[in-house]
Design a protein around this motif. Sequence first.
Motif, mmCIF file in Angstrom:
data_model
loop_
_atom_site.group_PDB
_atom_site.id
_atom_site.type_symbol
_atom_site.label_atom_id
_atom_site.label_comp_id
_atom_site.label_asym_id
_atom_site.label_seq_id
_atom_site.Cartn_x
_atom_site.Cartn_y
_atom_site.Cartn_z
ATOM 1 N N LEU A 37 0.830 -1.210 0.000
ATOM 2 C CA LEU A 37 0.000 0.000 0.000
ATOM 3 C C LEU A 37 0.863 1.258 0.000
ATOM 4 C CD1 LEU A 37 -2.783 -0.862 2.614
ATOM 5 C CD2 LEU A 37 -3.088 -0.478 0.163
ATOM 6 N N TYR A 38 1.937 1.244 0.771
ATOM 7 C CA TYR A 38 2.800 2.414 0.830
ATOM 8 C C TYR A 38 3.505 2.629 -0.510
ATOM 9 C CZ TYR A 38 5.353 6.201 2.930
ATOM 10 O OH TYR A 38 5.826 7.460 3.214
ATOM 11 N N GLY A 39 3.852 1.560 -1.185
ATOM 12 C CA GLY A 39 4.437 1.685 -2.517
ATOM 13 C C GLY A 39 3.492 2.391 -3.476
ATOM 14 N N GLU A 40 2.223 2.044 -3.409
ATOM 15 C CA GLU A 40 1.219 2.720 -4.244
ATOM 16 C C GLU A 40 1.089 4.191 -3.841
ATOM 17 O OE1 GLU A 40 -1.848 3.409 -7.042
ATOM 18 O OE2 GLU A 40 -0.229 1.951 -6.921
ATOM 19 N N TYR A 41 1.085 4.452 -2.548
ATOM 20 C CA TYR A 41 1.018 5.836 -2.059
ATOM 21 C C TYR A 41 2.198 6.651 -2.583
ATOM 22 C CZ TYR A 41 1.784 9.689 1.168
ATOM 23 O OH TYR A 41 2.054 10.924 1.696
ATOM 24 N N THR A 42 3.416 6.136 -2.487
ATOM 25 C CA THR A 42 4.588 6.900 -2.943
ATOM 26 C C THR A 42 4.557 7.110 -4.450
ATOM 27 O OG1 THR A 42 5.991 4.925 -3.009
ATOM 28 C CG2 THR A 42 6.076 6.242 -1.018
ATOM 29 N N ARG A 43 4.090 6.125 -5.179
ATOM 30 C CA ARG A 43 3.984 6.277 -6.630
ATOM 31 C C ARG A 43 3.035 7.427 -6.973
ATOM 32 N NH1 ARG A 43 0.803 5.326 -10.596
ATOM 33 N NH2 ARG A 43 -0.791 4.203 -9.431
ATOM 34 N N ARG A 44 1.909 7.489 -6.281
ATOM 35 C CA ARG A 44 0.912 8.516 -6.564
ATOM 36 C C ARG A 44 1.282 9.878 -5.973
ATOM 37 N NH1 ARG A 44 -4.822 5.676 -5.622
ATOM 38 N NH2 ARG A 44 -5.516 7.732 -6.335
ATOM 39 N N THR A 45 2.135 9.889 -4.964
ATOM 40 C CA THR A 45 2.556 11.136 -4.342
ATOM 41 C C THR A 45 3.572 11.891 -5.189
ATOM 42 O OG1 THR A 45 2.128 10.242 -2.133
ATOM 43 C CG2 THR A 45 3.609 12.116 -2.243
ATOM 44 N N ALA A 46 4.270 11.211 -6.066
ATOM 45 C CA ALA A 46 5.322 11.847 -6.877
ATOM 46 C C ALA A 46 4.811 13.095 -7.604
ATOM 47 C CB ALA A 46 5.906 10.848 -7.863
ATOM 48 N N ALA A 47 3.618 13.042 -8.146
ATOM 49 C CA ALA A 47 3.062 14.200 -8.864
ATOM 50 C C ALA A 47 2.855 15.391 -7.930
ATOM 51 C CB ALA A 47 1.746 13.822 -9.537
ATOM 52 N N PHE A 48 2.454 15.113 -6.688
ATOM 53 C CA PHE A 48 2.230 16.199 -5.735
ATOM 54 C C PHE A 48 3.552 16.806 -5.274
ATOM 55 C CE2 PHE A 48 -1.533 13.563 -5.566
ATOM 56 C CZ PHE A 48 -2.513 14.517 -5.794
ATOM 57 N N LEU A 49 4.555 15.974 -5.090
ATOM 58 C CA LEU A 49 5.873 16.506 -4.744
ATOM 59 C C LEU A 49 6.344 17.460 -5.842
ATOM 60 C CD1 LEU A 49 7.718 13.401 -3.272
ATOM 61 C CD2 LEU A 49 6.924 15.436 -2.042
ATOM 62 N N ALA A 50 6.207 17.043 -7.090
ATOM 63 C CA ALA A 50 6.619 17.895 -8.204
ATOM 64 C C ALA A 50 5.810 19.198 -8.224
ATOM 65 C CB ALA A 50 6.464 17.148 -9.522
ATOM 66 N N ARG A 51 4.515 19.100 -7.990
ATOM 67 C CA ARG A 51 3.634 20.275 -8.017
ATOM 68 C C ARG A 51 4.024 21.306 -6.964
ATOM 69 N NH1 ARG A 51 -2.598 18.951 -7.498
ATOM 70 N NH2 ARG A 51 -2.020 17.800 -9.365
#
Length: 125
Positions: A37-51
């Motif tokens: 689950l955390y792997g999925e969270y980090t994958r999806r968080t990448a766009a927000f970090l960039a933003r």
Amino acid sequence: MAVDPEGAELARFVAEDPGRPLVMLNLLRFAPGGRTLYGEYTRRTAAFLARYGGELLYSGDGETPLVAERGQAWDAVLLVRYPDRQAFSRMVADPEYQEITGLRTRALSEAVLQPTTPWGTQRRA
């Protein structure tokens, strides 16, 4: 055990020292099945970090500690740089980001989010 920051904690975090870059130390203890689950969270968080100008500097598995009290071993460690505390606060308040925070909450049984500032940028006492 604590996993997610709450409103009062976030307000204090921003008010303590706005405007300076920081690196957020993440110490993570996974719930059963949480690593996936955390792997999925980090994958999806990448766009927000960039933003919001954030950058994942390091992520790795915790190993047997050399110096620690019983119960202080962590499953994983992440270091994430943010341009300032407001950027972090805006990211976690983003309604689209809020849609994925449940992944993180379910993935973890315990966490520490420790803001750090690079040496040489702290206020003088």
